[in-house]
Design an enzyme around this catalytic site. Structure first.
Site, PDB file in Angstrom:
ATOM      1  N   LYS A 186      -6.692  -4.672   1.735  1.00 24.67           N
ATOM      2  CA  LYS A 186      -6.383  -5.167   0.382  1.00 24.67           C
ATOM      3  C   LYS A 186      -6.129  -6.661   0.446  1.00 24.67           C
ATOM      4  CE  LYS A 186      -2.749  -5.687  -2.279  1.00 24.67           C
ATOM      5  NZ  LYS A 186      -3.165  -6.902  -3.022  1.00 24.67           N
ATOM      6  N   GLU A 260       3.884  -8.187  10.065  1.00 27.21           N
ATOM      7  CA  GLU A 260       4.060  -9.622  10.318  1.00 27.21           C
ATOM      8  C   GLU A 260       4.711 -10.186   9.067  1.00 27.21           C
ATOM      9  OE1 GLU A 260       0.510 -11.431  11.843  1.00 27.21           O
ATOM     10  OE2 GLU A 260       0.806 -10.325  13.698  1.00 27.21           O
ATOM     11  N   GLU A 397      14.041 -17.795   3.218  1.00 24.60           N
ATOM     12  CA  GLU A 397      12.686 -18.329   3.344  1.00 24.60           C
ATOM     13  C   GLU A 397      12.260 -18.882   1.984  1.00 24.60           C
ATOM     14  OE1 GLU A 397       9.302 -15.600   3.666  1.00 24.60           O
ATOM     15  OE2 GLU A 397       8.565 -16.813   5.323  1.00 24.60           O
TER      16      GLU A 397
HETATM   17  P1  NAD Z   1       4.064 -10.284  -0.504  1.00 27.20           P
HETATM   18  O1  NAD Z   1       4.786  -9.400   0.436  1.00 27.20           O
HETATM   19  O2  NAD Z   1       4.560 -10.393  -1.895  1.00 27.20           O
HETATM   20  O3  NAD Z   1       2.530  -9.837  -0.639  1.00 27.20           O
HETATM   21  C1  NAD Z   1       1.711  -9.660   0.492  1.00 27.20           C
HETATM   22  C2  NAD Z   1       0.652  -8.642   0.157  1.00 27.20           C
HETATM   23  O4  NAD Z   1       1.287  -7.397  -0.089  1.00 27.20           O
HETATM   24  C3  NAD Z   1      -0.182  -8.959  -1.084  1.00 27.20           C
HETATM   25  O5  NAD Z   1      -1.500  -8.527  -0.870  1.00 27.20           O
HETATM   26  C4  NAD Z   1       0.486  -8.102  -2.148  1.00 27.20           C
HETATM   27  O6  NAD Z   1      -0.359  -7.751  -3.211  1.00 27.20           O
HETATM   28  C5  NAD Z   1       0.886  -6.886  -1.356  1.00 27.20           C
HETATM   29  N1  NAD Z   1       2.005  -6.132  -1.918  1.00 27.20           N
HETATM   30  C6  NAD Z   1       2.997  -6.577  -2.742  1.00 27.20           C
HETATM   31  N2  NAD Z   1       3.829  -5.568  -3.046  1.00 27.20           N
HETATM   32  C7  NAD Z   1       3.380  -4.472  -2.398  1.00 27.20           C
HETATM   33  C8  NAD Z   1       3.822  -3.113  -2.305  1.00 27.20           C
HETATM   34  N3  NAD Z   1       4.912  -2.690  -2.939  1.00 27.20           N
HETATM   35  N4  NAD Z   1       3.126  -2.255  -1.521  1.00 27.20           N
HETATM   36  C9  NAD Z   1       2.027  -2.675  -0.843  1.00 27.20           C
HETATM   37  N5  NAD Z   1       1.546  -3.945  -0.922  1.00 27.20           N
HETATM   38  C10 NAD Z   1       2.215  -4.833  -1.674  1.00 27.20           C
HETATM   39  O7  NAD Z   1       3.973 -11.700   0.208  1.00 27.20           O
HETATM   40  P2  NAD Z   1       3.302 -13.025  -0.327  1.00 27.20           P
HETATM   41  O8  NAD Z   1       4.233 -13.670  -1.275  1.00 27.20           O
HETATM   42  O9  NAD Z   1       1.914 -12.746  -0.757  1.00 27.20           O
HETATM   43  O10 NAD Z   1       3.197 -13.865   1.039  1.00 27.20           O
HETATM   44  C11 NAD Z   1       4.216 -14.607   1.541  1.00 27.20           C
HETATM   45  C12 NAD Z   1       5.000 -13.858   2.599  1.00 27.20           C
HETATM   46  O11 NAD Z   1       4.145 -13.488   3.670  1.00 27.20           O
HETATM   47  C13 NAD Z   1       6.068 -14.725   3.228  1.00 27.20           C
HETATM   48  O12 NAD Z   1       7.246 -14.000   3.374  1.00 27.20           O
HETATM   49  C14 NAD Z   1       5.490 -15.075   4.590  1.00 27.20           C
HETATM   50  O13 NAD Z   1       6.437 -15.425   5.551  1.00 27.20           O
HETATM   51  C15 NAD Z   1       4.751 -13.844   4.913  1.00 27.20           C
HETATM   52  N6  NAD Z   1       3.726 -14.127   5.937  1.00 27.20           N
HETATM   53  C16 NAD Z   1       3.956 -13.710   7.223  1.00 27.20           C
HETATM   54  C17 NAD Z   1       3.032 -14.009   8.216  1.00 27.20           C
HETATM   55  C18 NAD Z   1       3.272 -13.597   9.633  1.00 27.20           C
HETATM   56  O14 NAD Z   1       2.345 -13.671  10.421  1.00 27.20           O
HETATM   57  N7  NAD Z   1       4.473 -13.189  10.019  1.00 27.20           N
HETATM   58  C19 NAD Z   1       1.868 -14.708   7.906  1.00 27.20           C
HETATM   59  C20 NAD Z   1       1.672 -15.111   6.592  1.00 27.20           C
HETATM   60  C21 NAD Z   1       2.610 -14.805   5.606  1.00 27.20           C
END
Ligand code: NAD
Length: 503
Positions: A186, A260, A397
């Site tokens: 996704k 991650e 964060e």
């Molecule tokens: P997010 O968790 O809101 O969304 C990430 C993904 O999850 C998106 O595709 C979103 O549509 C999906 N999602 C949201 N709610 C969901 C649910 N209830 N069930 C399943 N999927 C769901 O994060 P974001 O705002 O898109 O990205 C930023 C975050 O990602 C930050 O916290 C960042 O640190 C983290 N990040 C971590 C790494 C790593 O390698 N550790 C790398 C990049 C980003």
């Protein structure tokens, strides 16, 4: 604001309003779509399906149907197909980079081109590793043959965020598929276009159903994917809060997860590191040229008190020299934040910092209220000096360009503050004294520590976090074996008695 080179990226060959399911480009069953915007210009650049549980069912069924045949393709033959995908991606690198810059707001020159390079490289790297999907033999005695096999798990459900969408998608698709799994990935709702382009290139080389990409919102599309009974492994990159819900959903069917998640990574600068290259390293480790929208951003700067003020003064000069502007402009160092929600969130943190009596604004502040930068979601690199590691800006964060600098005098105190966080993703140590730098590197609680450098992750090095920054490792051979295969042990009795009637 934009130079003549800054032409908008079009999306040639993109099957807009379609996602890839079972080798076919399909709209959402509901017919609904999501508009994708260039956040640096606040202009629509595409539309993708607003997939939901019904679309996820179709995609998972397609992946499950493709699994048997794909898992039986000899590993190095799978690898050869990944190598071909890597070649094809490299040939379209610039197009991919422009698409990434357009949908994420990340600057083309400083960010998006590097990300596009990494995408091609990831397929090449894992394609070359296919022959290493091997087990071991165990010396249990002459009468026993005991060996292990690394078997694919089945359908992998992968979910990626928007901050490095293409790179993160490639880092899930390539190892999962190399190991013989099929995948439903996704894409993030804010940045799905580059991921769909990668899916298209994969589809040119792979059997239908091996790689499926669905688009949609987290609740509507991500949640049913994580909870799907046929998804045998979930690999998620995103926020810690969502990561916890993914883990709960997977626990219902005891499916393994790789998570991650977020970070609030410390940078510890010793007094002997009061040098120009360290300033450059801090700018890089804070990921200022990605608007600090990076999980590994070194957003807590622990500076030795002896160099605190002079170091910060020179850091301000470095940061102020960076040019903020249109992501597609070749002159731009820093692009725009992804969307209005993130922009408002960052402004909220800056405003809180400005109103706190104990903290001092060193540079930056609220975004401009007029001029070309009001066209998009442009945040300004901001540094606060404070003596406390306990306030909200030093703990949470922010995922935006807000750095908190905190002085220290005693090494143990610096490490205690660095470790006083529920996160444990990355850390940066700066000192010419390698003995003490390594002492600190070993004491700091993080999955990834860099000494005297602040660059990005490298393929081949297992990457992931500890504490609430995640579980599991990816990006390496070991990561592929641990995250995308199951170990099966086989014991064979070699000491059978002679068959009845034999002499
Ligand atoms: P997010 O968790 O809101 O969304 C990430 C993904 O999850 C998106 O595709 C979103 O549509 C999906 N999602 C949201 N709610 C969901 C649910 N209830 N069930 C399943 N999927 C769901 O994060 P974001 O705002 O898109 O990205 C930023 C975050 O990602 C930050 O916290 C960042 O640190 C983290 N990040 C971590 C790494 C790593 O390698 N550790 C790398 C990049 C980003």
């Amino acid at each position: 604001m934009s130079s003549p080179q800054a032409a908008a990226a079009s999306a040639p060959d993109l099957p807009l309003k379609r996602m890839l399911i079972g080798g076919a480009w399909r709209p959402a069953l509901s017919g609904q779509t999501i508009v994708v915007e260039n956040p640096g210009r606040r202009e629509p650049i595409g539309e993708v399906p607003r997939g939901d549980a019904a679309d996820v069912d179709l995609a998972v069924d397609a992946a499950a149907a493709a699994f048997q045949a794909w898992s039986r393709v000899a590993a190095r033959d799978r690898g050869r197909l990944l190598l071909a995908i890597g070649e094809a991606l490299e040939a379209r690198q610039e197009e991919l980079a422009r698409l990434i810059a357009s949908e994420t707001g990340n600057a083309l020159r400083t960010q998006a081109r590097g990300e596009a390079r990494m995408v091609a490289d990831a397929f090449r790297y894992f394609g070359g590793l296919a022959g290493e999907l091997k087990g071991v033999t165990i010396p249990l005695g002459e009468g026993q043959l005991s060996y292990s096999r690394r078997e694919p798990i089945g359908v992998v459900g992968a979910i990626v965020p928007w901050n490095a969408p293409a790179q993160l998608a490639a880092l899930k698709i390539a190892p999962a598929v190399c190991a013989g799994n099929t995948i439903v990935l996704k894409a993030a709702e804010d940045a799905p276009l580059a991921v769909l382009m990668i899916a298209g290139i994969c589809q040119d080389h792979l059997p239908p159903g091996v790689v499926n990409v669905v688009t949609g919102y987290g609740k509507e599309c991500g949640e049913p994917l994580a909870a799907h009974p046929l998804v045998r492994k979930v690999s998620f990159t995103g926020s810690t809060a969502v990561g916890k819900s993914i883990m709960r959903a997977a626990a219902e069917r005891v499916a393994p997860v790789s998570l991650e998640l977020g970070g609030k990574s410390p940078s510890i600068v010793y007094p002997d590191a009061d040098e120009d290259w360290v300033l450059d390293g801090i700018v890089a480790s804070m990921r200022f040229t990605r608007q600090s929208q990076s999980c590994t951003a070194g957003s807590r700067l622990f500076l030795h008190a002896d160099i605190f003020d002079s170091f910060l003064d020179r850091l301000v000069a470095r940061v102020s020299a960076l040019k903020i502007g249109d992501p597609l402009d070749e002159a731009t160092d820093i692009g725009s934040v992804i969307n209005e929600r993130q922009f408002t969130k960052i402004c909220g943190y800056v405003s809180e910092g400005l109103s706190r009596a104990e903290s001092r604004l060193v540079t930056g502040g609220m975004p401009p209220q007029e001029g070309p930068l009001t066209r998009g979601y442009f945040a300004v690199p901001t540094i606060f000096a404070d003596t406390s590691n306990a306030w909200r800006l030093a703990r949470e964060e922010i995922f935006g360009p807000v750095l908190v600098a905190i002085p220290w005098t005693d090494e143990e105190e610096a490490i205690r503050m660095a470790n006083d966080s529920h996160y444990g993703l990355a850390a940066y140590i700066w000192s010419r004294d390698i003995g003490r730098a390594l002492r600190a590197a070993h004491a700091v609680e993080a999955g990834w520590v860099q000494v005297n450098q602040g660059g990005g992750q490298a393929l081949g090095q297992s990457y992931g976090g500890i504490k609430e920054s995640g579980i599991g490792r990816e990006m390496s051979l070991e990561g592929m074996l641990d995250s995308f295969t199951e170990t099966k042990s086989v014991n064979v009795n070699l000491a059978l008695p002679p068959p009845p009637g034999a002499r």
